[in-house]
Write a protein that holds these residues in place. Structure first.
Motif, PDB file in Angstrom:
ATOM      1  N   THR A  32     -53.072  17.516 -18.118  1.00  0.00           N
ATOM      2  CA  THR A  32     -53.823  16.344 -18.532  1.00  0.00           C
ATOM      3  C   THR A  32     -55.173  16.772 -19.104  1.00  0.00           C
ATOM      4  O   THR A  32     -55.776  17.735 -18.632  1.00  0.00           O
ATOM      5  N   LEU A  34     -58.169  15.756 -22.679  1.00  0.00           N
ATOM      6  CA  LEU A  34     -58.419  15.065 -23.940  1.00  0.00           C
ATOM      7  C   LEU A  34     -57.532  15.582 -25.065  1.00  0.00           C
ATOM      8  O   LEU A  34     -57.015  16.705 -25.004  1.00  0.00           O
ATOM      9  N   SER A  35     -57.383  14.771 -26.092  1.00  0.00           N
ATOM     10  CA  SER A  35     -56.694  15.214 -27.296  1.00  0.00           C
ATOM     11  C   SER A  35     -57.429  16.425 -27.871  1.00  0.00           C
ATOM     12  O   SER A  35     -58.654  16.421 -27.983  1.00  0.00           O
ATOM     13  N   ILE A 106     -52.102  13.148 -22.503  1.00  0.00           N
ATOM     14  CA  ILE A 106     -53.492  12.855 -22.148  1.00  0.00           C
ATOM     15  C   ILE A 106     -53.528  12.214 -20.758  1.00  0.00           C
ATOM     16  O   ILE A 106     -54.339  12.580 -19.926  1.00  0.00           O
ATOM     17  N   PRO A 108     -54.667   9.323 -19.362  1.00  0.00           N
ATOM     18  CA  PRO A 108     -56.087   9.138 -19.085  1.00  0.00           C
ATOM     19  C   PRO A 108     -56.431   8.441 -17.774  1.00  0.00           C
ATOM     20  O   PRO A 108     -57.563   8.528 -17.315  1.00  0.00           O
ATOM     21  N   THR A 158     -58.841   7.741 -26.805  1.00  0.00           N
ATOM     22  CA  THR A 158     -59.365   8.326 -25.569  1.00  0.00           C
ATOM     23  C   THR A 158     -60.516   9.283 -25.843  1.00  0.00           C
ATOM     24  O   THR A 158     -60.413  10.177 -26.676  1.00  0.00           O
ATOM     25  N   TYR A 164     -61.383   8.200 -20.376  1.00  0.00           N
ATOM     26  CA  TYR A 164     -60.561   9.247 -19.762  1.00  0.00           C
ATOM     27  C   TYR A 164     -61.115   9.459 -18.360  1.00  0.00           C
ATOM     28  O   TYR A 164     -62.281   9.827 -18.198  1.00  0.00           O
TER      29      TYR A 164
END
Length: 199
Positions: A32, A34-35, A106, A108, A158, A164
């Protein structure tokens, strides 16, 4: 809501038998972050490590899943929740087959990740937080998504216009902003050693 007329069908081959044949337990590596943080890169690198050593493994990647199974979902909070719910169930089935499955999403929301964990036995869900500064993710921007988000072309993105929620107690944290992919994979494998040796 589950239908009371539907019951779980026990298979002729048990998970224990499959794990014995595979030579290792099935478990989930839940990447998991962030992009652009490097989730897919790391998931595929560790999958290559497993494959080269004869482990049974597979990668469930966020973009790939949205091409088929979850192509009907958007990016609203509700659709994100359903996206992760479906992935959690699929990952559960992989573990039931005695397979190591890496999920690169992700994901989030903390509650969604917690629900995914609850589906699996203790110790079979390994949350891997791929930690990377937002600025670094934006600089990388491999798909040009941050640029579109900043210009308003992508709503609810996100890290920019959608939240997030940081993992509180991940089993593993990999810092991709300051360490190479090779170093992070080695760190991850070292932390998985007790599980991989539990044959």
């Amino acid at each position: 809501m589950a239908n009371s007329d539907i019951v779980w069908h026990e298979t002729a081959v048990t998970k224990a038998e499959r794990e014995k044949q595979n030579g290792h337990p099935g478990f989930v590596l839940w990447f998991t972050g962030l992009s652009g943080s490097g989730k897919s890169t790391l998931a595929n690198a560790v999958d290559r490590y497993f494959y080269d050593r004869g482990y049974r493994s597979y990668v469930l990647d966020g973009d790939n899943i949205r091409h088929g199974l979850n192509q009907d979902l958007g990016f609203s909070a509700e659709d994100r929740e359903e996206n992760i719910r479906r992935i959690s169930e699929v990952a559960h089935l992989f573990v039931d087959a005695g397979t190591i499955v890496s999920t690169a999403f992700i994901s989030p929301y903390e509650t969604d990740r917690a629900k995914a964990r609850e589906l699996l036995p203790e110790g079979r869900f390994i949350e891997v937080f791929v930690e990377c500064p937002l600025e670094t993710c934006e600089d990388r921007d491999p798909k040009g998504l941050y640029k579109k988000a900043r210009s308003g072309e992508i709503p609810s993105f996100t890290g920019i216009s959608a939240p997030y929620e940081l993992p509180r107690n991940p089993e593993v944290t990999l810092r991709t902003g300051e360490r190479t992919s090779e170093e992070n994979v080695q760190d991850l494998i070292e932390k998985l050693a007790p599980l991989l040796q539990n044959e």
